[in-house]
Design a protein around this motif. Structure first.
Motif, PDB file in Angstrom:
ATOM      1  N   ARG A 116       0.780  -1.229   0.000  1.00  0.00           N
ATOM      2  CA  ARG A 116       0.000   0.000   0.000  1.00  0.00           C
ATOM      3  C   ARG A 116       0.823   1.297   0.000  1.00  0.00           C
ATOM      4  N   LEU A 117       2.131   1.215  -0.092  1.00  0.00           N
ATOM      5  CA  LEU A 117       2.952   2.415  -0.059  1.00  0.00           C
ATOM      6  C   LEU A 117       2.808   3.208  -1.357  1.00  0.00           C
ATOM      7  N   LEU A 118       2.709   4.522  -1.270  1.00  0.00           N
ATOM      8  CA  LEU A 118       2.622   5.425  -2.423  1.00  0.00           C
ATOM      9  C   LEU A 118       1.476   5.046  -3.354  1.00  0.00           C
ATOM     10  N   GLU A 119       0.437   4.497  -2.806  1.00  0.00           N
ATOM     11  CA  GLU A 119      -0.706   4.028  -3.598  1.00  0.00           C
ATOM     12  C   GLU A 119      -1.524   5.213  -4.126  1.00  0.00           C
ATOM     13  N   THR A 120      -1.845   5.209  -5.429  1.00  0.00           N
ATOM     14  CA  THR A 120      -2.618   6.297  -6.029  1.00  0.00           C
ATOM     15  C   THR A 120      -4.073   5.922  -6.298  1.00  0.00           C
ATOM     16  N   ARG A 171      -0.665   3.431  -9.410  1.00  0.00           N
ATOM     17  CA  ARG A 171       0.741   3.126  -9.115  1.00  0.00           C
ATOM     18  C   ARG A 171       0.868   2.850  -7.622  1.00  0.00           C
ATOM     19  N   PHE A 172       1.782   1.970  -7.265  1.00  0.00           N
ATOM     20  CA  PHE A 172       1.998   1.672  -5.852  1.00  0.00           C
ATOM     21  C   PHE A 172       3.356   1.010  -5.667  1.00  0.00           C
ATOM     22  N   LEU A 173       3.872   1.113  -4.452  1.00  0.00           N
ATOM     23  CA  LEU A 173       5.156   0.521  -4.100  1.00  0.00           C
ATOM     24  C   LEU A 173       4.912  -0.727  -3.267  1.00  0.00           C
ATOM     25  N   ARG A 174       5.596  -1.813  -3.605  1.00  0.00           N
ATOM     26  CA  ARG A 174       5.417  -3.091  -2.944  1.00  0.00           C
ATOM     27  C   ARG A 174       6.699  -3.501  -2.237  1.00  0.00           C
ATOM     28  N   ARG A 220      -1.941  -3.650 -19.146  1.00  0.00           N
ATOM     29  CA  ARG A 220      -0.663  -3.014 -19.492  1.00  0.00           C
ATOM     30  C   ARG A 220      -0.003  -2.626 -18.170  1.00  0.00           C
ATOM     31  N   GLU A 221       1.206  -3.131 -17.952  1.00  0.00           N
ATOM     32  CA  GLU A 221       1.825  -2.908 -16.645  1.00  0.00           C
ATOM     33  C   GLU A 221       3.337  -2.839 -16.759  1.00  0.00           C
ATOM     34  N   LEU A 222       3.913  -1.928 -15.986  1.00  0.00           N
ATOM     35  CA  LEU A 222       5.366  -1.793 -15.893  1.00  0.00           C
ATOM     36  C   LEU A 222       5.768  -1.917 -14.431  1.00  0.00           C
ATOM     37  N   GLU A 223       6.776  -2.737 -14.154  1.00  0.00           N
ATOM     38  CA  GLU A 223       7.264  -2.960 -12.795  1.00  0.00           C
ATOM     39  C   GLU A 223       8.776  -2.774 -12.768  1.00  0.00           C
ATOM     40  N   VAL A 224       9.259  -1.939 -11.847  1.00  0.00           N
ATOM     41  CA  VAL A 224      10.687  -1.687 -11.686  1.00  0.00           C
ATOM     42  C   VAL A 224      11.044  -1.952 -10.223  1.00  0.00           C
ATOM     43  N   GLY A 225      12.056  -2.779  -9.987  1.00  0.00           N
ATOM     44  CA  GLY A 225      12.378  -3.108  -8.608  1.00  0.00           C
ATOM     45  C   GLY A 225      13.769  -3.680  -8.452  1.00  0.00           C
ATOM     46  N   ALA A 226      14.035  -4.188  -7.246  1.00  0.00           N
ATOM     47  CA  ALA A 226      15.328  -4.798  -6.949  1.00  0.00           C
ATOM     48  C   ALA A 226      15.157  -5.819  -5.831  1.00  0.00           C
ATOM     49  N   GLU A 227      15.918  -6.884  -5.932  1.00  0.00           N
ATOM     50  CA  GLU A 227      15.977  -7.912  -4.890  1.00  0.00           C
ATOM     51  C   GLU A 227      17.332  -7.826  -4.200  1.00  0.00           C
ATOM     52  N   TRP A 228      17.294  -7.763  -2.862  1.00  0.00           N
ATOM     53  CA  TRP A 228      18.516  -7.677  -2.058  1.00  0.00           C
ATOM     54  C   TRP A 228      18.636  -8.932  -1.209  1.00  0.00           C
ATOM     55  N   LEU A 229      19.760  -9.621  -1.350  1.00  0.00           N
ATOM     56  CA  LEU A 229      20.029 -10.855  -0.617  1.00  0.00           C
ATOM     57  C   LEU A 229      21.277 -10.641   0.239  1.00  0.00           C
ATOM     58  N   TYR A 281       8.186  -0.967  -7.749  1.00  0.00           N
ATOM     59  CA  TYR A 281       7.220   0.092  -7.997  1.00  0.00           C
ATOM     60  C   TYR A 281       6.458  -0.269  -9.264  1.00  0.00           C
ATOM     61  N   VAL A 282       5.134  -0.277  -9.171  1.00  0.00           N
ATOM     62  CA  VAL A 282       4.289  -0.779 -10.247  1.00  0.00           C
ATOM     63  C   VAL A 282       3.405   0.339 -10.784  1.00  0.00           C
ATOM     64  N   ALA A 283       3.357   0.461 -12.103  1.00  0.00           N
ATOM     65  CA  ALA A 283       2.402   1.341 -12.786  1.00  0.00           C
ATOM     66  C   ALA A 283       1.506   0.442 -13.629  1.00  0.00           C
ATOM     67  N   SER A 284       0.202   0.402 -13.310  1.00  0.00           N
ATOM     68  CA  SER A 284      -0.694  -0.591 -13.896  1.00  0.00           C
ATOM     69  C   SER A 284      -1.933   0.055 -14.505  1.00  0.00           C
ATOM     70  N   ASP A 285      -2.369  -0.530 -15.611  1.00  0.00           N
ATOM     71  CA  ASP A 285      -3.606  -0.125 -16.291  1.00  0.00           C
ATOM     72  C   ASP A 285      -4.361  -1.401 -16.623  1.00  0.00           C
ATOM     73  N   ARG A 286      -5.491  -1.637 -15.922  1.00  0.00           N
ATOM     74  CA  ARG A 286      -6.241  -2.883 -16.082  1.00  0.00           C
ATOM     75  C   ARG A 286      -7.694  -2.577 -16.451  1.00  0.00           C
ATOM     76  N   ARG A 287      -8.104  -3.059 -17.610  1.00  0.00           N
ATOM     77  CA  ARG A 287      -9.496  -2.926 -18.062  1.00  0.00           C
ATOM     78  C   ARG A 287     -10.129  -4.307 -18.068  1.00  0.00           C
ATOM     79  N   THR A 288     -11.291  -4.439 -17.432  1.00  0.00           N
ATOM     80  CA  THR A 288     -11.955  -5.739 -17.324  1.00  0.00           C
ATOM     81  C   THR A 288     -13.396  -5.641 -17.792  1.00  0.00           C
TER      82      THR A 288
END
Length: 416
Positions: free
Chosen positions: A66-70, A406-409, A366-375, A386-393
């Protein structure tokens, strides 16, 4: 699937038994008199009981989306039910794997998930995998897999959720096999070189999918995991994939796959009053290309086919319609000190029905996701995206719905 085709698939499996019989004859000692050994000084090694050959491992994923959720009305039930309004911290998966070789020719793999959802209630236990591998030759190049297991369709579908960079699989290929699993019999062929490379790609941290064969062929119920069969036919699946190693050491995997069958939409998945057929064609083909991150990688998959989908044209109903979709992803594996940091970016698109949704709801994603995994160490991973999503149903209740946002996960994964 036509009964003739099912019979042909079974016949192929029966023919595969021939190498096993030949191997058994070859492995038998030529001399009926065993060689004499000095047993006075060297005690015979104790054979391990079957239960001593089993291992136990697992992982748990805890998320917050729910972070930075629009737009709190943006949801994706197939991806993650904790996306959107009235959601907070969420245990996405909590799995324990019991596996091992109980015989030189038989291995077992049982994986329950302790964080499944049922009727809106959380943390129910549910079987994900419960299968047995029967090796048909001593080199273990040919095996039958019997039980509930992943269906060999799509690289990201086969990739473990504990090993995948994006938090969820793509809509395009995963909509064909939600939960990725079903009950059936699979046959896998992996020559020694390919088996070694599949293992290296998993153990090295390059995000391999594991050994699902250079050739995978099988039949399965077709209603997806933990759902009762609804007709007298089965689905058939075929996959061919090979991990190449280039002269410089770079690994590249290319594959093609497809499945076909008849899918039944039960009355519980239909809106009351919607007049539509009960059974539909369900078939797809897909191509996969993976350039493993050494240190820069690329991954892309695309599928096309036909399946059930809600249609609002004319009289609203569920029809067999064309579908297409997939994704492309770039990633880079870096090692700052003793840590592993892997940034990634994935774009995905899907246009088609989702057969497990109410009324086989039609989606255009249509969706774009940009992120990183830290181990930082093997027992803990932290992923942010961070996800920018456009969903038509489109379904009977809401024939033209669209949500953008858009929202941060964040996801913390614990490996044990």
């Amino acid at each position: 699937m036509p009964r003739g085709l099912a019979a042909a698939v079974v016949a192929v499996f029966l023919l595969c038994l021939a190498p096993a019989r030949l191997s058994a004859q070859t492995d038998a000692p030529r001399d009926s008199q065993p060689a004499k050994r000095d047993t006075a000084r060297t005690p015979a090694p104790r054979s391990r009981a079957w239960y001593e050959r089993l291992s136990l491992r697992g992982y748990t994923q805890v998320r917050y989306n729910r972070l930075l959720e629009t737009n709190p009305d943006l949801t994706c039930a197939q991806c993650d039910r904790s996306i959107g309004r009235n959601n907070g911290f969420f245990i996405r998966r909590s799995r324990i794997v019991l596996s091992g070789e109980v015989h030189p020719r038989v291995s077992v793999y049982i994986q329950p998930d302790l964080a499944s959802e049922a009727n809106g209630q959380l943390h129910y236990a549910q079987i994900r995998d419960a299968y047995f591998d029967l090796f048909l030759d001593s080199a273990k190049t040919l095996r039958l897999r019997v039980g509930q297991s992943k269906i060999p369709f799509g690289f990201q579908n086969l990739q473990s959720s504990s090993n995948r960079l994006p938090l969820d699989r793509d809509d395009g290929l995963n909509s064909g096999l939600p939960n990725e699993r079903d009950l059936g019999v699979m046959g896998y062929w992996s020559p020694p070189t390919a088996r070694h490379r599949f293992k290296v790609l998993t153990d090295s941290g390059y995000k391999g999918s594991g050994d699902y064969g250079v050739v995978g062929l099988g039949i399965f119920n077709g209603q997806t995991a933990n759902r009762a069969e609804q007709n007298d036919g089965q689905h058939a699946v075929l996959r061919v994939s090979y991990p190449f190693q280039l002269p410089g050491g770079q690994f590249v995997e290319a594959g093609v796959q497809g499945y076909s069958g008849r899918f039944v939409i039960p009355s519980s998945q239909r809106t009351a009053g919607l007049n539509a057929p009960r059974e539909f064609d369900d078939r797809r083909v897909a191509a996969s290309l993976i350039v493993y991150p050494q240190p820069i990688g690329f991954q892309a998959e695309w599928n096309v086919g036909r399946g059930p989908s809600f249609s609002r044209e004319g009289t609203p109903t569920i029809r067999e319609e064309h579908l297409s979709g997939g994704y492309a992803m770039v990633m880079m594996r870096t090692k700052p000190g003793s840590h592993v940091l892997t940034p990634f970016a994935r774009g995905q698109y899907y246009d088609g029905g989702k057969k497990l949704d109410t009324d086989a709801r039609h989606h255009r994603v249509r969706e774009l996701e940009v992120g990183a995994e830290w181990l930082p160490f093997s027992a803990f991973e932290l992923t942010a995206s961070y996800v920018a999503s456009d969903r038509r149903t489109s379904d009977f209740a809401a024939p033209d719905a669209r949500e953008q946002g858009r929202f941060l996960r964040l996801q913390a994964q614990f490996n044990y």
